[in-house]
Design a protein around this motif. Structure first.
Motif, short mmCIF file in Angstrom:
data_model
loop_
_atom_site.label_atom_id
_atom_site.label_comp_id
_atom_site.label_asym_id
_atom_site.label_seq_id
_atom_site.Cartn_x
_atom_site.Cartn_y
_atom_site.Cartn_z
N PHE A 212 32.83 4.08 47.22
CA PHE A 212 32.19 4.60 48.45
C PHE A 212 31.22 3.53 48.45
N THR A 213 30.82 3.53 49.76
CA THR A 213 29.54 2.69 50.16
C THR A 213 28.63 3.46 50.78
N LEU A 214 27.39 3.58 50.28
CA LEU A 214 26.53 4.50 50.91
C LEU A 214 25.12 3.87 51.39
N ALA A 215 24.50 4.34 52.27
CA ALA A 215 23.21 3.63 52.89
C ALA A 215 22.29 5.18 53.11
N PRO A 216 21.17 5.34 52.29
CA PRO A 216 20.33 6.41 52.52
C PRO A 216 19.45 5.84 53.58
N MET A 217 18.90 6.98 54.34
CA MET A 217 17.84 6.74 55.65
C MET A 217 16.85 7.99 55.28
N PRO A 218 15.78 7.65 55.14
CA PRO A 218 14.51 8.86 55.29
C PRO A 218 14.44 9.27 56.67
N LEU A 219 14.32 10.52 57.00
CA LEU A 219 14.19 10.97 58.14
C LEU A 219 12.73 10.97 58.71
N ASN A 220 11.68 10.68 57.92
CA ASN A 220 10.36 10.37 58.53
C ASN A 220 9.59 9.45 57.35
N MET A 221 8.31 9.02 57.88
CA MET A 221 7.65 8.33 57.04
C MET A 221 6.47 9.13 56.11
N GLY A 222 6.82 10.34 56.22
CA GLY A 222 5.73 11.35 55.35
C GLY A 222 5.94 11.29 53.91
N PRO A 223 5.00 11.91 53.30
CA PRO A 223 5.20 12.04 51.90
C PRO A 223 6.06 13.12 51.45
N THR B 282 5.61 7.03 42.77
CA THR B 282 4.77 5.74 42.49
C THR B 282 5.82 4.72 42.46
N SER B 283 5.18 3.41 41.99
CA SER B 283 6.06 2.12 41.92
C SER B 283 7.32 1.89 40.97
N LYS B 284 7.05 3.13 39.85
CA LYS B 284 7.92 3.44 38.99
C LYS B 284 9.16 4.07 39.38
N ASP B 285 9.28 4.87 40.54
CA ASP B 285 10.25 5.80 40.92
C ASP B 285 11.28 5.15 41.78
N LYS B 286 12.37 5.45 41.49
CA LYS B 286 13.52 4.93 42.44
C LYS B 286 14.29 6.27 43.17
N SER C 142 20.91 3.55 42.22
CA SER C 142 19.69 3.85 42.54
C SER C 142 19.50 2.77 43.99
N TRP C 143 18.28 2.91 44.35
CA TRP C 143 17.89 2.23 45.35
C TRP C 143 16.12 2.29 45.16
N GLU C 144 15.80 0.89 45.20
CA GLU C 144 14.22 0.74 45.15
C GLU C 144 13.54 1.40 46.35
N ILE C 145 12.26 1.95 46.18
CA ILE C 145 11.85 2.44 47.25
C ILE C 145 10.72 1.68 47.98
N PRO C 146 10.82 1.46 49.10
CA PRO C 146 10.08 0.58 49.88
C PRO C 146 8.46 0.86 49.71
N SER C 147 7.61 -0.14 49.67
CA SER C 147 6.38 0.20 49.53
C SER C 147 5.47 0.91 50.51
N GLN C 148 5.94 1.24 51.78
CA GLN C 148 5.20 2.06 52.58
C GLN C 148 5.48 3.46 52.17
N PHE C 149 6.27 3.94 51.25
CA PHE C 149 6.29 5.30 50.69
C PHE C 149 5.86 5.61 49.50
N ILE C 150 5.23 4.66 48.87
CA ILE C 150 4.46 4.44 47.64
C ILE C 150 3.13 5.05 47.83
N ASN C 151 2.67 6.07 47.03
CA ASN C 151 1.38 6.36 47.30
C ASN C 151 0.50 5.58 46.17
#
Length: 155
Positions: free
Chosen positions: A48-59, A126-130, A146-155
């Protein structure tokens, strides 16, 4: 009997009524414009090849007593019919399958065009989460990526 003196209300009440009739169309037009954040990139998990996409920029938000974040997961390669069950969570490590299968949160569901998921998440990312996706195939194979979480989603 006709009014001899025109009041402010008598002159402008039709503008108020017209604006009330126009507002539903304005809100309908606004709701049709959907802007989603970018996909977090493709990764391969077995066949499988997967691509996750968040539905919004909220927390993450509270959903049935657990914090979740909504995602659309696109299967770009591989058949979804070959997946017995898929899960997604956000954290430092992937959750074990025994814990994921206990509740409704975190389960991928949808069509071959895209899978929706309420990914289990901490209250503050946090920055330690994936972002972790766990797939179980019908042959019993367990795939984790796992996917790295972009900085705009990190609190």
């Amino acid at each position: 009997m006709a009014r001899l003196k025109s009041t402010w209300w008598q002159r402008y009440k039709y503008l108020l009524h017209a604006s009330i009739l126009i507002l539903p169309f304005w809100f309908l037009y606004q709701s049709m414009i959907l802007i989603f954040p970018d996909s977090w990139g493709e990764q391969t998990m077995g066949e499988f090849t997967l691509a996750p996409m968040p539905l919004n920029m909220g927390p993450p938000y509270s959903h049935h007593g657990e914090y979740v974040k909504d995602f659309m997961v696109m299967f770009n390669k591989g058949k979804i019919a070959d997946v017995r069950q898929g899960y997604m969570n956000i954290g430092p490590t992937p959750l074990p399958l025994s814990q994921l299968s206990k509740a409704d949160e975190g389960i991928l569901h949808g069509t071959r065009h895209g899978q929706h998921v309420h990914a289990i998440a901490p209250k503050l990312i946090t920055s330690k989460d994936k972002a972790w996706i766990t797939l179980q195939t019908w042959q019993g194979e367990l795939l984790v990526q796992s996917w790295e979480i972009p900085s705009q989603f990190i609190n």
